[in-house]
Write an enzyme that holds these catalytic residues in place. Structure first.
Site, PDB file in Angstrom:
ATOM      1  N   GLU A 289       0.915  -1.194   0.092  1.00 53.47           N
ATOM      2  CA  GLU A 289      -0.194   0.087   0.101  1.00 53.47           C
ATOM      3  C   GLU A 289       0.869   1.274   0.112  1.00 53.47           C
ATOM      4  O   GLU A 289       1.955   1.388   0.679  1.00 53.47           O
ATOM      5  CB  GLU A 289      -0.843   0.081   1.169  1.00 53.47           C
ATOM      6  CG  GLU A 289      -2.006  -0.934   1.229  1.00 53.47           C
ATOM      7  CD  GLU A 289      -2.710  -1.092   2.679  1.00 53.47           C
ATOM      8  OE1 GLU A 289      -2.727  -0.090   3.364  1.00 53.47           O
ATOM      9  OE2 GLU A 289      -2.914  -2.197   3.018  1.00 53.47           O
TER      10      GLU A 289
ATOM     11  N   CYS B  81      -2.664   1.685   8.027  1.00 55.38           N
ATOM     12  CA  CYS B  81      -1.768   0.662   7.183  1.00 55.38           C
ATOM     13  C   CYS B  81      -2.029  -0.707   7.157  1.00 55.38           C
ATOM     14  O   CYS B  81      -2.238  -1.185   8.296  1.00 55.38           O
ATOM     15  CB  CYS B  81      -0.223   0.911   7.573  1.00 55.38           C
ATOM     16  SG  CYS B  81       0.303   0.730   9.216  1.00 55.38           S
TER      17      CYS B  81
ATOM     18  N   ASN C 174      -6.832   3.668  14.883  1.00 56.65           N
ATOM     19  CA  ASN C 174      -7.974   3.013  13.752  1.00 56.65           C
ATOM     20  C   ASN C 174      -8.201   1.637  14.176  1.00 56.65           C
ATOM     21  O   ASN C 174      -7.573   0.760  14.269  1.00 56.65           O
ATOM     22  CB  ASN C 174      -7.015   3.219  12.594  1.00 56.65           C
ATOM     23  CG  ASN C 174      -7.140   4.315  11.425  1.00 56.65           C
ATOM     24  OD1 ASN C 174      -8.192   4.502  11.448  1.00 56.65           O
ATOM     25  ND2 ASN C 174      -6.128   5.095  11.336  1.00 56.65           N
TER      26      ASN C 174
ATOM     27  N   CYS D 103       3.112   8.380   1.639  1.00 59.78           N
ATOM     28  CA  CYS D 103       3.349   7.235   2.643  1.00 59.78           C
ATOM     29  C   CYS D 103       3.834   5.924   2.095  1.00 59.78           C
ATOM     30  O   CYS D 103       2.745   5.435   1.475  1.00 59.78           O
ATOM     31  CB  CYS D 103       2.191   7.192   3.621  1.00 59.78           C
ATOM     32  SG  CYS D 103       2.416   6.117   4.842  1.00 59.78           S
TER      33      CYS D 103
ATOM     34  N   CYS E  81       5.050  -7.846   7.690  1.00 55.20           N
ATOM     35  CA  CYS E  81       5.918  -7.248   8.945  1.00 55.20           C
ATOM     36  C   CYS E  81       6.199  -8.318   9.915  1.00 55.20           C
ATOM     37  O   CYS E  81       5.231  -9.379  10.120  1.00 55.20           O
ATOM     38  CB  CYS E  81       5.129  -6.041   9.428  1.00 55.20           C
ATOM     39  SG  CYS E  81       6.341  -5.124  10.631  1.00 55.20           S
TER      40      CYS E  81
ATOM     41  N   CYS F 242       2.982  -6.060  16.190  1.00 52.77           N
ATOM     42  CA  CYS F 242       2.212  -5.308  17.071  1.00 52.77           C
ATOM     43  C   CYS F 242       0.917  -5.551  17.246  1.00 52.77           C
ATOM     44  O   CYS F 242       0.225  -5.914  16.112  1.00 52.77           O
ATOM     45  CB  CYS F 242       2.141  -3.876  16.576  1.00 52.77           C
ATOM     46  SG  CYS F 242       4.043  -3.123  16.916  1.00 52.77           S
TER      47      CYS F 242
ATOM     48  N   CYS G 242      -2.051  -3.679  14.840  1.00 46.26           N
ATOM     49  CA  CYS G 242      -1.809  -3.354  13.467  1.00 46.26           C
ATOM     50  C   CYS G 242      -2.177  -4.356  12.471  1.00 46.26           C
ATOM     51  O   CYS G 242      -1.740  -5.516  12.699  1.00 46.26           O
ATOM     52  CB  CYS G 242      -0.156  -3.115  13.282  1.00 46.26           C
ATOM     53  SG  CYS G 242       0.363  -2.522  11.774  1.00 46.26           S
TER      54      CYS G 242
HETATM   55  N1  SAH Z   1       6.911  -0.245  11.318  1.00 45.95           N
HETATM   56  C1  SAH Z   1       6.950   1.199  11.573  1.00 45.95           C
HETATM   57  C2  SAH Z   1       6.249   1.850  10.515  1.00 45.95           C
HETATM   58  C3  SAH Z   1       4.905   1.377  10.099  1.00 45.95           C
HETATM   59  S1  SAH Z   1       3.473   1.705  11.169  1.00 45.95           S
HETATM   60  C4  SAH Z   1       6.567   1.638  13.046  1.00 45.95           C
HETATM   61  O1  SAH Z   1       6.026   0.714  13.834  1.00 45.95           O
HETATM   62  O2  SAH Z   1       6.415   2.956  13.084  1.00 45.95           O
HETATM   63  C5  SAH Z   1       3.119   3.091  11.111  1.00 45.95           C
HETATM   64  C6  SAH Z   1       2.479   3.850  12.169  1.00 45.95           C
HETATM   65  O3  SAH Z   1       1.109   3.459  12.579  1.00 45.95           O
HETATM   66  C7  SAH Z   1       3.129   3.331  13.473  1.00 45.95           C
HETATM   67  O4  SAH Z   1       3.181   4.276  14.534  1.00 45.95           O
HETATM   68  C8  SAH Z   1       2.218   2.259  14.162  1.00 45.95           C
HETATM   69  O5  SAH Z   1       2.304   1.926  15.374  1.00 45.95           O
HETATM   70  C9  SAH Z   1       0.674   2.889  13.570  1.00 45.95           C
HETATM   71  N2  SAH Z   1      -0.496   2.188  13.642  1.00 45.95           N
HETATM   72  C10 SAH Z   1      -0.438   0.850  13.268  1.00 45.95           C
HETATM   73  N3  SAH Z   1      -1.588   0.243  13.304  1.00 45.95           N
HETATM   74  C11 SAH Z   1      -2.480   1.407  13.710  1.00 45.95           C
HETATM   75  C12 SAH Z   1      -3.601   1.436  14.312  1.00 45.95           C
HETATM   76  N4  SAH Z   1      -4.538   0.498  13.946  1.00 45.95           N
HETATM   77  N5  SAH Z   1      -4.175   2.965  14.426  1.00 45.95           N
HETATM   78  C13 SAH Z   1      -3.432   3.986  14.608  1.00 45.95           C
HETATM   79  N6  SAH Z   1      -2.038   3.718  14.287  1.00 45.95           N
HETATM   80  C14 SAH Z   1      -1.605   2.441  13.886  1.00 45.95           C
END
Ligand code: SAH
Length: 370
Positions: free
Chosen positions: A91, A332, A289, A104, A111, A115, A118
Protein backbone atom coordinates in the site's frame (compact mmCIF):
# COMPACT_ATOMS: atom_id res chain seq x y z
CA UNK A 1 23.64 -14.32 -16.45
CA UNK A 2 20.77 -13.28 -14.19
CA UNK A 3 19.37 -9.90 -15.08
CA UNK A 4 20.11 -7.14 -12.58
CA UNK A 5 17.88 -4.49 -11.04
CA UNK A 6 19.06 -1.26 -12.68
CA UNK A 7 16.28 0.69 -10.95
CA UNK A 8 18.06 0.14 -7.61
CA UNK A 9 21.39 1.43 -8.96
CA UNK A 10 23.08 4.81 -8.52
CA UNK A 11 24.55 6.63 -11.54
CA UNK A 12 28.13 5.71 -10.55
CA UNK A 13 27.20 2.02 -10.57
CA UNK A 14 25.49 2.31 -13.96
CA UNK A 15 28.64 4.11 -15.13
CA UNK A 16 30.79 1.13 -14.17
CA UNK A 17 28.61 -1.14 -16.32
CA UNK A 18 28.84 1.26 -19.26
CA UNK A 19 32.63 1.38 -19.07
CA UNK A 20 32.54 -2.40 -19.07
CA UNK A 21 30.76 -2.45 -22.46
CA UNK A 22 32.92 0.35 -23.88
CA UNK A 23 30.30 3.11 -23.58
CA UNK A 24 30.79 6.73 -22.57
CA UNK A 25 30.34 7.24 -18.79
CA UNK A 26 28.09 10.31 -19.21
CA UNK A 27 25.34 8.02 -20.51
CA UNK A 28 24.83 6.84 -16.92
CA UNK A 29 23.29 10.17 -15.99
CA UNK A 30 20.93 10.00 -18.98
CA UNK A 31 19.83 6.48 -18.07
CA UNK A 32 19.34 7.41 -14.40
CA UNK A 33 17.24 10.39 -15.45
CA UNK A 34 15.03 8.21 -17.68
CA UNK A 35 14.53 5.73 -14.86
CA UNK A 36 13.53 8.50 -12.51
CA UNK A 37 10.94 9.70 -14.96
CA UNK A 38 9.28 6.32 -14.74
CA UNK A 39 10.43 4.95 -18.10
CA UNK A 40 10.08 1.18 -18.06
CA UNK A 41 11.17 0.27 -21.58
CA UNK A 42 14.75 0.81 -22.73
CA UNK A 43 13.39 1.66 -26.20
CA UNK A 44 11.94 4.85 -24.76
CA UNK A 45 15.45 6.05 -23.86
CA UNK A 46 15.67 7.82 -27.21
CA UNK A 47 19.00 9.55 -26.67
CA UNK A 48 20.78 6.20 -26.37
CA UNK A 49 21.99 4.24 -29.37
CA UNK A 50 20.08 1.20 -30.51
CA UNK A 51 23.10 -0.98 -29.70
CA UNK A 52 23.34 0.31 -26.14
CA UNK A 53 19.61 -0.18 -25.57
CA UNK A 54 19.97 -3.81 -26.65
CA UNK A 55 22.96 -4.30 -24.34
CA UNK A 56 20.99 -2.85 -21.44
CA UNK A 57 18.04 -5.15 -22.17
CA UNK A 58 20.35 -8.15 -21.99
CA UNK A 59 21.74 -7.17 -18.60
CA UNK A 60 18.83 -5.53 -16.80
CA UNK A 61 15.12 -5.95 -16.24
CA UNK A 62 12.80 -2.98 -15.90
CA UNK A 63 9.56 -3.21 -14.00
CA UNK A 64 6.64 -0.96 -13.10
CA UNK A 65 4.25 -1.72 -10.25
CA UNK A 66 0.76 -2.62 -11.39
CA UNK A 67 -2.18 -0.74 -9.98
CA UNK A 68 -4.50 -3.25 -8.26
CA UNK A 69 -6.76 -0.80 -6.48
CA UNK A 70 -7.17 2.91 -5.93
CA UNK A 71 -9.36 4.50 -3.26
CA UNK A 72 -9.98 8.24 -3.14
CA UNK A 73 -11.21 9.85 0.08
CA UNK A 74 -13.49 12.87 0.16
CA UNK A 75 -10.59 14.79 1.75
CA UNK A 76 -8.44 14.04 -1.30
CA UNK A 77 -6.32 11.29 0.28
CA UNK A 78 -5.53 8.59 -2.27
CA UNK A 79 -4.67 5.05 -1.31
CA UNK A 80 -3.02 2.74 -3.83
CA UNK A 81 -2.57 -0.99 -3.75
CA UNK A 82 0.41 -1.72 -6.01
CA UNK A 83 1.43 -5.18 -7.16
CA UNK A 84 5.16 -5.73 -7.53
CA UNK A 85 6.65 -7.91 -10.28
CA UNK A 86 6.09 -11.13 -8.29
CA UNK A 87 2.46 -10.24 -7.55
CA UNK A 88 3.03 -9.25 -3.91
CA UNK A 89 0.97 -6.20 -3.02
CA UNK A 90 1.86 -3.14 -0.95
CA UNK A 91 0.00 0.00 0.00
CA UNK A 92 0.99 3.58 -0.73
CA UNK A 93 -0.96 6.64 0.37
CA UNK A 94 -0.83 10.18 -1.05
CA UNK A 95 -2.00 12.90 1.34
CA UNK A 96 -2.45 16.60 0.64
CA UNK A 97 -1.17 18.91 3.36
CA UNK A 98 -0.78 22.69 3.27
CA UNK A 99 2.98 22.24 2.85
CA UNK A 100 2.60 19.95 -0.17
CA UNK A 101 1.83 16.36 -1.05
CA UNK A 102 3.15 13.67 1.22
CA UNK A 103 3.47 10.06 0.16
CA UNK A 104 3.39 7.29 2.75
CA UNK A 105 5.22 4.21 1.49
CA UNK A 106 5.57 0.61 2.64
CA UNK A 107 8.98 -0.76 3.59
CA UNK A 108 8.25 -4.50 3.42
CA UNK A 109 5.63 -6.96 2.19
CA UNK A 110 4.02 -7.74 5.53
CA UNK A 111 5.85 -7.27 8.83
CA UNK A 112 7.39 -9.49 11.48
CA UNK A 113 7.18 -7.06 14.40
CA UNK A 114 3.81 -8.41 15.52
CA UNK A 115 2.28 -5.25 17.04
CA UNK A 116 -1.08 -6.22 18.52
CA UNK A 117 -3.07 -3.30 17.07
CA UNK A 118 -1.67 -3.29 13.54
CA UNK A 119 -3.20 -4.84 10.41
CA UNK A 120 0.20 -5.16 8.71
CA UNK A 121 1.44 -7.67 11.27
CA UNK A 122 -1.27 -10.22 10.47
CA UNK A 123 0.30 -12.94 8.35
CA UNK A 124 3.86 -11.95 9.23
CA UNK A 125 6.64 -10.91 6.89
CA UNK A 126 6.53 -12.11 3.28
CA UNK A 127 9.69 -10.41 2.05
CA UNK A 128 11.72 -7.23 2.03
CA UNK A 129 11.20 -4.65 -0.68
CA UNK A 130 14.10 -3.73 -2.95
CA UNK A 131 15.27 -0.10 -3.16
CA UNK A 132 13.67 0.12 -6.63
CA UNK A 133 10.34 -0.99 -5.15
CA UNK A 134 10.51 1.72 -2.49
CA UNK A 135 11.31 4.31 -5.14
CA UNK A 136 8.61 3.00 -7.48
CA UNK A 137 5.95 3.67 -4.85
CA UNK A 138 6.92 7.35 -4.75
CA UNK A 139 7.45 7.74 -8.48
CA UNK A 140 4.40 5.88 -9.74
CA UNK A 141 2.07 7.34 -7.10
CA UNK A 142 3.23 10.79 -8.23
CA UNK A 143 2.68 9.90 -11.88
CA UNK A 144 -0.70 8.23 -11.35
CA UNK A 145 -2.06 10.98 -9.09
CA UNK A 146 -0.58 13.85 -11.09
CA UNK A 147 0.44 15.43 -7.78
CA UNK A 148 4.05 16.46 -7.30
CA UNK A 149 5.37 14.75 -4.18
CA UNK A 150 7.41 16.91 -1.82
CA UNK A 151 7.49 14.78 1.34
CA UNK A 152 7.94 11.10 2.08
CA UNK A 153 7.06 9.13 5.19
CA UNK A 154 8.07 5.50 5.64
CA UNK A 155 5.00 4.70 7.67
CA UNK A 156 3.18 2.16 5.55
CA UNK A 157 3.40 -1.62 5.80
CA UNK A 158 6.53 -3.09 7.35
CA UNK A 159 9.39 -1.99 9.58
CA UNK A 160 11.88 0.26 7.75
CA UNK A 161 14.71 -0.50 10.18
CA UNK A 162 14.20 -4.23 9.59
CA UNK A 163 15.04 -3.52 5.92
CA UNK A 164 17.68 -0.90 6.58
CA UNK A 165 20.01 -1.69 3.69
CA UNK A 166 17.27 -1.19 1.09
CA UNK A 167 15.99 1.89 2.89
CA UNK A 168 19.46 3.51 2.93
CA UNK A 169 19.90 2.88 -0.78
CA UNK A 170 16.39 4.18 -1.47
CA UNK A 171 17.27 7.40 0.38
CA UNK A 172 20.31 7.88 -1.86
CA UNK A 173 18.19 7.28 -4.96
CA UNK A 174 15.31 9.57 -4.07
CA UNK A 175 17.61 12.30 -2.76
CA UNK A 176 19.83 12.29 -5.87
CA UNK A 177 19.93 15.61 -7.79
CA UNK A 178 19.44 13.75 -11.11
CA UNK A 179 16.54 11.79 -9.64
CA UNK A 180 13.48 12.97 -7.70
CA UNK A 181 15.77 15.13 -5.57
CA UNK A 182 13.64 15.05 -2.42
CA UNK A 183 15.55 16.58 0.49
CA UNK A 184 16.32 14.54 3.60
CA UNK A 185 14.52 17.11 5.73
CA UNK A 186 11.37 16.17 3.82
CA UNK A 187 11.67 12.50 4.73
CA UNK A 188 10.45 10.74 7.88
CA UNK A 189 11.23 7.18 8.94
CA UNK A 190 8.84 5.61 11.41
CA UNK A 191 10.09 2.70 13.51
CA UNK A 192 8.75 0.43 16.22
CA UNK A 193 12.11 1.12 17.90
CA UNK A 194 15.05 -1.21 17.26
CA UNK A 195 18.01 0.24 19.23
CA UNK A 196 20.82 -1.37 17.21
CA UNK A 197 19.34 -0.24 13.92
CA UNK A 198 18.75 3.25 15.35
CA UNK A 199 22.46 3.42 16.23
CA UNK A 200 23.39 2.27 12.72
CA UNK A 201 21.10 4.86 11.12
CA UNK A 202 22.56 7.57 13.39
CA UNK A 203 26.05 6.82 12.06
CA UNK A 204 25.01 8.13 8.61
CA UNK A 205 24.14 11.58 10.03
CA UNK A 206 21.16 11.99 7.74
CA UNK A 207 18.99 15.06 8.23
CA UNK A 208 15.75 13.10 8.06
CA UNK A 209 13.18 12.83 10.86
CA UNK A 210 13.13 9.69 12.96
CA UNK A 211 9.76 8.91 14.47
CA UNK A 212 9.49 6.21 17.12
CA UNK A 213 6.19 4.38 17.67
CA UNK A 214 6.13 4.32 21.44
CA UNK A 215 2.46 3.71 22.30
CA UNK A 216 3.16 3.08 26.00
CA UNK A 217 5.39 4.64 28.68
CA UNK A 218 5.70 1.44 30.77
CA UNK A 219 7.21 -1.90 29.78
CA UNK A 220 4.25 -3.92 30.96
CA UNK A 221 1.88 -2.26 28.50
CA UNK A 222 4.43 -1.92 25.72
CA UNK A 223 5.50 -5.57 26.02
CA UNK A 224 1.87 -6.52 25.60
CA UNK A 225 1.25 -4.29 22.58
CA UNK A 226 4.62 -4.57 20.85
CA UNK A 227 6.57 -7.85 20.98
CA UNK A 228 9.68 -5.98 19.77
CA UNK A 229 9.83 -4.41 23.23
CA UNK A 230 10.08 -7.74 25.05
CA UNK A 231 13.47 -8.41 26.53
CA UNK A 232 14.60 -4.96 25.43
CA UNK A 233 12.63 -2.41 27.42
CA UNK A 234 11.83 1.27 26.97
CA UNK A 235 14.92 2.50 28.84
CA UNK A 236 17.21 0.96 26.21
CA UNK A 237 15.08 2.42 23.43
CA UNK A 238 15.16 5.88 24.97
CA UNK A 239 18.93 5.66 25.39
CA UNK A 240 19.23 4.87 21.66
CA UNK A 241 16.99 7.86 20.87
CA UNK A 242 19.21 10.12 22.96
CA UNK A 243 22.32 8.85 21.17
CA UNK A 244 20.54 9.41 17.84
CA UNK A 245 19.81 13.01 18.77
CA UNK A 246 23.39 13.64 19.94
CA UNK A 247 24.84 12.08 16.83
CA UNK A 248 22.58 13.69 14.21
CA UNK A 249 21.48 16.89 15.93
CA UNK A 250 17.89 15.99 14.95
CA UNK A 251 15.05 15.69 17.45
CA UNK A 252 13.30 12.32 17.56
CA UNK A 253 9.52 12.42 17.52
CA UNK A 254 7.22 9.85 19.10
CA UNK A 255 3.95 8.33 17.94
CA UNK A 256 1.35 7.37 20.51
CA UNK A 257 -1.81 5.59 19.31
CA UNK A 258 -4.54 6.14 21.87
CA UNK A 259 -6.10 2.79 22.77
CA UNK A 260 -9.17 2.66 24.98
CA UNK A 261 -8.45 1.21 28.42
CA UNK A 262 -4.92 0.16 27.48
CA UNK A 263 -2.60 3.17 27.36
CA UNK A 264 -4.81 6.19 28.03
CA UNK A 265 -4.86 6.57 31.83
CA UNK A 266 -3.84 9.66 33.79
CA UNK A 267 -0.91 7.72 35.28
CA UNK A 268 0.30 6.76 31.83
CA UNK A 269 0.04 10.39 30.68
CA UNK A 270 2.19 11.46 33.65
CA UNK A 271 4.67 8.67 32.98
CA UNK A 272 4.85 9.56 29.29
CA UNK A 273 5.40 13.23 30.19
CA UNK A 274 8.42 12.29 32.33
CA UNK A 275 9.87 10.19 29.52
CA UNK A 276 9.35 12.94 26.96
CA UNK A 277 10.85 15.68 29.12
CA UNK A 278 13.82 13.44 29.72
CA UNK A 279 14.52 12.90 26.04
CA UNK A 280 13.22 16.27 24.80
CA UNK A 281 10.92 14.59 22.33
CA UNK A 282 7.76 15.64 20.58
CA UNK A 283 4.63 13.44 20.82
CA UNK A 284 2.01 12.81 18.17
CA UNK A 285 -1.21 11.47 19.62
CA UNK A 286 -3.21 9.37 17.17
CA UNK A 287 -6.67 7.93 17.83
CA UNK A 288 -6.39 4.19 17.15
CA UNK A 289 -7.80 3.13 13.80
CA UNK A 290 -10.03 0.16 14.38
CA UNK A 291 -8.80 -2.92 12.52
CA UNK A 292 -11.36 -5.64 11.72
CA UNK A 293 -9.20 -8.46 13.15
CA UNK A 294 -8.14 -6.63 16.29
CA UNK A 295 -10.12 -6.41 19.49
CA UNK A 296 -8.97 -2.90 20.39
CA UNK A 297 -10.72 0.44 20.10
CA UNK A 298 -9.78 4.10 20.11
CA UNK A 299 -9.79 6.10 23.32
CA UNK A 300 -12.75 8.43 23.68
CA UNK A 301 -12.43 12.05 22.56
CA UNK A 302 -12.55 13.13 26.19
CA UNK A 303 -9.81 10.73 27.24
CA UNK A 304 -7.59 11.94 24.39
CA UNK A 305 -8.20 15.58 25.31
CA UNK A 306 -7.40 14.93 28.95
CA UNK A 307 -4.25 12.99 28.04
CA UNK A 308 -3.13 15.82 25.76
CA UNK A 309 -3.78 18.43 28.46
CA UNK A 310 -1.66 16.58 31.02
CA UNK A 311 1.25 16.38 28.59
CA UNK A 312 0.87 20.03 27.65
CA UNK A 313 0.69 21.17 31.27
CA UNK A 314 3.89 19.30 32.00
CA UNK A 315 5.56 21.22 29.17
CA UNK A 316 5.68 18.41 26.59
CA UNK A 317 5.51 19.31 22.93
CA UNK A 318 2.37 17.50 21.77
CA UNK A 319 0.17 17.43 18.67
CA UNK A 320 -3.02 15.59 17.91
CA UNK A 321 -2.69 13.90 14.54
CA UNK A 322 -5.25 15.06 11.99
CA UNK A 323 -6.94 12.00 10.59
CA UNK A 324 -7.00 11.81 6.83
CA UNK A 325 -8.73 9.24 4.70
CA UNK A 326 -11.17 8.21 7.42
CA UNK A 327 -13.70 7.06 4.83
CA UNK A 328 -11.26 4.73 3.04
CA UNK A 329 -9.17 1.84 4.38
CA UNK A 330 -6.80 4.36 5.85
CA UNK A 331 -4.84 2.49 8.47
CA UNK A 332 -1.74 0.85 7.14
CA UNK A 333 -2.16 -2.74 6.08
CA UNK A 334 -5.94 -2.64 5.89
CA UNK A 335 -6.26 -2.51 2.12
CA UNK A 336 -3.72 -5.28 1.61
CA UNK A 337 -5.50 -7.37 4.25
CA UNK A 338 -8.82 -6.82 2.50
CA UNK A 339 -7.31 -7.96 -0.77
CA UNK A 340 -5.75 -11.00 0.93
CA UNK A 341 -9.05 -11.92 2.55
CA UNK A 342 -10.74 -11.65 -0.85
CA UNK A 343 -7.98 -13.78 -2.29
CA UNK A 344 -8.46 -16.37 0.42
CA UNK A 345 -12.21 -16.43 -0.14
CA UNK A 346 -11.83 -16.67 -3.92
CA UNK A 347 -9.12 -19.25 -3.52
CA UNK A 348 -11.38 -21.33 -1.32
CA UNK A 349 -14.28 -21.23 -3.78
CA UNK A 350 -11.99 -21.89 -6.72
CA UNK A 351 -10.59 -24.82 -4.87
CA UNK A 352 -14.09 -26.23 -4.44
CA UNK A 353 -14.82 -25.68 -8.10
CA UNK A 354 -11.59 -27.16 -9.39
CA UNK A 355 -11.97 -30.09 -7.06
CA UNK A 356 -8.73 -29.82 -5.23
CA UNK A 357 -6.53 -28.55 -8.02
CA UNK A 358 -5.04 -25.86 -5.89
CA UNK A 359 -2.74 -24.38 -8.48
CA UNK A 360 -5.76 -23.15 -10.45
CA UNK A 361 -7.09 -21.36 -7.41
CA UNK A 362 -3.96 -19.27 -7.24
CA UNK A 363 -4.19 -18.28 -10.87
CA UNK A 364 -7.89 -17.55 -10.73
CA UNK A 365 -7.39 -15.29 -7.73
CA UNK A 366 -5.99 -12.82 -10.24
CA UNK A 367 -2.51 -12.66 -8.82
CA UNK A 368 -0.87 -14.94 -11.29
CA UNK A 369 -1.21 -14.38 -15.03
CA UNK A 370 -3.19 -16.93 -17.03
N1 SAH B 1 6.92 -0.26 11.50
C1 SAH B 1 6.93 1.17 11.57
C2 SAH B 1 6.16 1.87 10.47
C3 SAH B 1 4.84 1.31 10.08
S1 SAH B 1 3.44 1.59 11.11
C4 SAH B 1 6.49 1.63 12.94
O1 SAH B 1 6.16 0.79 13.77
O2 SAH B 1 6.52 2.81 13.20
C5 SAH B 1 3.17 3.31 11.05
C6 SAH B 1 2.51 3.85 12.30
O3 SAH B 1 1.13 3.47 12.38
C7 SAH B 1 3.15 3.34 13.57
O4 SAH B 1 3.23 4.39 14.51
C8 SAH B 1 2.17 2.29 14.03
O5 SAH B 1 2.31 1.99 15.36
C9 SAH B 1 0.85 2.95 13.66
N2 SAH B 1 -0.30 2.07 13.60
C10 SAH B 1 -0.37 0.79 13.24
N3 SAH B 1 -1.63 0.32 13.35
C11 SAH B 1 -2.37 1.35 13.77
C12 SAH B 1 -3.74 1.52 14.08
N4 SAH B 1 -4.59 0.51 13.96
N5 SAH B 1 -4.16 2.74 14.49
C13 SAH B 1 -3.30 3.77 14.61
N6 SAH B 1 -1.99 3.68 14.35
C14 SAH B 1 -1.53 2.49 13.94
Amino acid sequence: MEKQDIQSMLPQEIEAVLLDVGEKPFRAKQIFQWLNRGVTDFNEMTNLSHVLREQLKERFHLTAPQLLEKQVSTDGTIKYLWAMADGEAVETVVMAYHHGNTVCISAQVGCRMGCGFCASAIGGLKRNLAPSELLAQVLFSQMESGRPISNIVLMGIGEPLDNLESVLRFLELVNHPDGMHIGMRHITISTCGLPEAIDKLASYHLQLTLSVSLHAPDDETRDRLMPANRGMGIDRLMAACRRYQDETGRRVSFEYAMIHGVNDTVQQAEHLARRMLDVGGHVNLIPLNTVAERDLGSSTKDAIKKFEQILRRRGVNVTLRRQLGGDIDASCGQLRRKQERARERRGYHDQLRTDGQGHCAKRQSGLLPD
